[in-house]
Motif scaffolding. Structure first.
Motif, PDB file in Angstrom:
ATOM      1  N   GLY B 177     -10.537   3.406  -8.271  1.00  0.00           N
ATOM      2  CA  GLY B 177     -11.579   3.162  -7.276  1.00  0.00           C
ATOM      3  C   GLY B 177     -11.422   1.852  -6.548  1.00  0.00           C
ATOM      4  N   LEU B 178     -10.170   1.497  -6.233  1.00  0.00           N
ATOM      5  CA  LEU B 178      -9.942   0.273  -5.464  1.00  0.00           C
ATOM      6  C   LEU B 178     -10.260   0.499  -3.989  1.00  0.00           C
ATOM      7  N   GLY B 179     -10.537  -0.582  -3.298  1.00  0.00           N
ATOM      8  CA  GLY B 179     -10.767  -0.489  -1.862  1.00  0.00           C
ATOM      9  C   GLY B 179      -9.458  -0.244  -1.119  1.00  0.00           C
ATOM     10  N   LEU B 180      -9.606   0.106   0.171  1.00  0.00           N
ATOM     11  CA  LEU B 180      -8.426   0.464   0.969  1.00  0.00           C
ATOM     12  C   LEU B 180      -7.414  -0.669   1.015  1.00  0.00           C
ATOM     13  N   ALA B 181      -7.901  -1.898   1.195  1.00  0.00           N
ATOM     14  CA  ALA B 181      -6.989  -3.037   1.291  1.00  0.00           C
ATOM     15  C   ALA B 181      -6.140  -3.146   0.030  1.00  0.00           C
ATOM     16  N   ASN B 182      -6.786  -3.030  -1.131  1.00  0.00           N
ATOM     17  CA  ASN B 182      -6.046  -3.130  -2.383  1.00  0.00           C
ATOM     18  C   ASN B 182      -5.128  -1.942  -2.596  1.00  0.00           C
ATOM     19  N   GLN B 183      -5.545  -0.772  -2.138  1.00  0.00           N
ATOM     20  CA  GLN B 183      -4.673   0.406  -2.253  1.00  0.00           C
ATOM     21  C   GLN B 183      -3.388   0.212  -1.466  1.00  0.00           C
ATOM     22  N   VAL B 184      -3.551  -0.354  -0.253  1.00  0.00           N
ATOM     23  CA  VAL B 184      -2.361  -0.608   0.564  1.00  0.00           C
ATOM     24  C   VAL B 184      -1.458  -1.623  -0.144  1.00  0.00           C
ATOM     25  N   ILE B 185      -2.084  -2.660  -0.715  1.00  0.00           N
ATOM     26  CA  ILE B 185      -1.280  -3.681  -1.413  1.00  0.00           C
ATOM     27  C   ILE B 185      -0.517  -3.061  -2.580  1.00  0.00           C
ATOM     28  N   THR B 186      -1.198  -2.236  -3.367  1.00  0.00           N
ATOM     29  CA  THR B 186      -0.496  -1.614  -4.514  1.00  0.00           C
ATOM     30  C   THR B 186       0.585  -0.659  -4.041  1.00  0.00           C
ATOM     31  N   LEU B 187       0.338  -0.013  -2.895  1.00  0.00           N
ATOM     32  CA  LEU B 187       1.336   0.911  -2.337  1.00  0.00           C
ATOM     33  C   LEU B 187       2.651   0.190  -2.065  1.00  0.00           C
TER      34      LEU B 187
END
Lengths: 350, 352
Positions: B177-187
């Motif tokens: 349930g991370l936010g979009l910004a963090n999802q992009v970073i993990t991507l």
């Protein structure tokens, strides 16, 4: 630099898919070092032609040659042209000096050299003392000169002028006209200019091209075009007051108007023709046809008489002395001054 | 449909006539009741007559408070309920405010927001406006998209940003349930960051506030710049093209100078607006303007306006309102100085 246009065509398509042929199969050769006027009524495609030569419009068909180079697909900045817009398009936020300098900034020229070039050019067009003003502080004629200087400073191969005098008042127009001619002579640059004003075109151009609906009507030196129009359109377009066009017939080599008025002779096949007679080509003649002088305008040296001839009212420009105080005079047409045009095509009959 | 159009036209016709007749009747009324002299007043007097309602309200709710807060900033022990005060101090309240550590922090926070977000919005807005002006197909569609933030509620945008930059120490450790910004970073193989929640740093939170300020102010600037660009005569670009200027050169030498009045207007209004930043911090962080980080204390992201509001909140205590007033006057002075500097620079740089 000789400029050749070969079968040049421009078709504009509007939103509804309707096509307008602004320029249609135009083939002309503009001789090197000459001042050539493109003349025609509004919407005849003359500015479009100019913009195609400049490279701002892409032609729909045909080719443009500068000398032997095909420049049809070349970008405007690579063609080596100078263009003066109708409203001059001077950059309003720059001083006159910066305006003239602008084309040089893009050319890898040293600053010192550019400065001298700008000053020389300003001197040539006669605005040497206005260099630190903004365009809005200049008069129309001075702005025009700045625009010419900006176009010429990079030593283009061709100078293009779009309606160069249309934004000037009558007095300035005359002055600027002579100025353009002088600058063109001094630089010897091939110059094309566009205008709808026949007087302007006739007075400054070495050669004139008349266009109508994107089709070339005639190309000739101005006086020749006036005295020997190729077709009805050119005859009607040139001259002020305009040429008289009336219907007449030719029988046994005699030119007859109405029932029995013989106005001249020409060895042409019998038939019905359109006849063109310029107002100044009437003359006072004791053996001529009789004309009432009740509808006349005195303009000093000449007098304009309006009288019916055949089915139309004809204007004649005659010597004031021969009309003054008379109820009627006799007129005839000067020899070989009747232009005979084919009824269907409008072409001149020789 | 045709019928409806006809009815509408009839209605408008009648409405217009009614308005006309009523205005005639009003004039008659004035004349009958010996008020006809009003119609013969000189122009300036009539103008004041028409402006009176607005001027009255402005005087009560704007001019008087400005004047009053100026006075209050010189009082000591001012009681907001009774209006009584102990005496005057010349710069005492100002000295207290200026020496306050929180005020220094507020000035720093505000300065960062002003000097980072304003240039970025102007440059990005200008580039987007130029790009929008250049697109041919779907032009109005793209324009609508870029204008949407302008008609969207500030807090709603703030909520969306809060979701985009969500994530705290717990959710980062357990990446669900991370936010979009963090999802992009993990991507891209990075480590998720606690942007504005527990575990955040000063700069991570400030980054989000800056991004939000830029995004929030962008739409209006694009509208203004686009209007300016569309007003430039196309012939200047044609002339520049013939003069051999590149695209970027005609942008810097023609577009920018010719819309410099708009850029200047936007610069002044957004510098003033950014100095008054308050709601973006509320929308992104919280109503306290503080991120509590457990034992280490808290990260202070209050702006100057925040600082003033904090004092107003505690104004029940005698004398505190004077601090708020002093801080407000200081903010006013800062804005005044920057605006005067800009106007001076603008005189030389802006072409009208």
């Amino acid at each position: 630099m000789e400029i050749r246009l070969e079968n040049l065509t421009k078709v504009f398509t509007d939103k509804n898919g309707r096509e307008t042929r602004a320029v249609d199969d135009l083939t002309i050769t503009i001789p090197s070092g000459k001042l050539v006027g493109l003349l025609g009524p509004s919407g005849c495609g003359k500015s479009t032609t100019l913009f195609m030569i400049a490279g701002l419009f892409k032609p729909s068909g045909g080719k443009i040659y500068f000398g032997n180079d095909d420049v049809t697909r070349l970008a405007p900045e690579k063609r080596g042209i100078g263009l003066v817009f109708q409203n001059y398009a001077l950059y309003p936020h720059m001083t006159v000096r910066q305006n003239i300098m602008f084309p040089l900034e893009n050319l890898n020229i040293g600053r010192a050299e550019a400065t001298t070039l700008v000053e020389d050019m300003a001197e040539l067009v006669g605005i040497g003392d206005q260099l630190d003003k903004k365009p809005s502080q200049l008069s129309g004629g001075q702005q025009q000169r700045v625009a010419i200087a900006r176009a010429l400073v990079k030593k283009p191969r061709v100078l293009l002028l779009d309606e160069p005098l249309s934004n000037l008042d009558a007095r300035l127009r005359l002055q600027t006209r002579e100025e353009i001619k002088r600058i063109q002579r001094e630089t010897g640059i091939t110059t094309i200019f566009v205008t709808h004003d026949q007087e302007e075109a006739m007075s400054i151009s070495d050669k004139m091209v008349v266009l109508d609906f994107g089709v070339q009507q005639q190309m000739a030196i101005p006086q020749e075009m006036y005295t020997k129009p190729d077709n009805l359109f050119v005859a009607k377009f040139l001259g002020n007051p305009p040429i008289n066009i009336l219907e007449g017939k030719i029988e046994n080599g005699k030119i007859i108007i109405g029932d029995n008025v013989v106005i001249g002779a020409k060895d042409v096949k019998d038939g019905i023709y359109d006849l063109g007679i310029r107002p100044e080509d009437f003359k006072f003649d004791i053996n001529g046809f009789k004309v009432d002088t009740n509808d006349i305008d005195h303009t000093g040296r000449d007098t304009m008489i309006r009288f019916p001839m055949g089915d139309v009212i004809v204007r004649a420009l005659v010597d004031s002395d021969s009309v003054y105080g008379k109820n009627s005079i006799k007129l005839s047409v000067k020899k070989d001054k009747i232009h005979i045009f084919e009824k269907e095509t409008g072409h001149v009959v020789l | 449909m045709k019928d409806f159009k006809q009815k509408l036209r009839d209605f408008l016709w009648r409405a217009r006539n009614t308005i006309h007749f009523s205005s005639v009747r009003t004039t008659e009324f004035f004349q009958r009741h010996h008020l006809g002299f009003i119609t013969r007043w000189p122009g300036w007097l009539k103008a004041i007559f028409y402006l009176a309602p607005a001027l009255t309200l402005l005087a009560i709710f704007t001019f008087y408070p400005i004047f009053n807060s100026f006075l209050i900033s010189f009082y000591t022990g001012y009681n907001i309920q009774t209006g009584e005060f102990d005496g005057y101090t010349f710069l005492g309240n100002y000295a207290v405010v200026l020496q306050h550590a929180n005020f220094k922090q507020a000035v720093l926070n505000t300065a960062i927001i002003v000097f980072v977000s304003v240039p970025i919005t102007i440059i990005v807005g200008l580039l987007i406006a130029v790009a929008l002006n250049a697109v041919k197909p779907l032009k109005s569609f793209y324009q609508t998209i870029f204008f949407l933030p302008y008609v969207t509620n500030t807090i709603a945008i703030g909520l969306v940003f809060a979701f985009i930059f969500s994530g705290n120490t717990n959710t980062i450790a357990n990446p669900v349930g991370l936010g979009l910004a963090n999802q992009v970073i993990t991507l891209f193989g990075g480590k998720p960051i606690a942007w504005v929640a527990t575990g955040a740093t000063y700069w991570s939170a400030m980054t989000v506030i800056l991004a939000y300020s830029v995004w929030n102010g962008l739409a209006f600037k694009i509208i203004v710049f686009l209007a300016g660009i569309q007003g430039i005569d196309k012939q200047y670009y044609q002339a520049a093209q013939i003069d051999g200027a590149s695209r970027s050169k005609s942008f810097t030498r023609i577009t920018v100078p010719l819309i410099s009045p708009m850029i200047f207007y936007i610069l002044i209004t957004s510098v003033i607006g950014s100095f008054k930043t308050y709601s973006s911090v509320v929308a992104i962080i919280n109503r306290e303007g503080l991120i509590t980080t457990g034992a280490q204390g808290s990260i202070n992201l209050k702006t100057i306006v925040f600082y003033i509001y904090d004092y107003i909140g505690g104004a029940a205590l005698n004398g505190v309102m004077s601090y708020a007033s002093a801080a407000a006057i200081i903010l006013f002075a800062i804005i005044l100085v920057f605006t005067v500097i800009q106007l001076q620079v603008g005189k030389r740089r802006v072409h009208y």
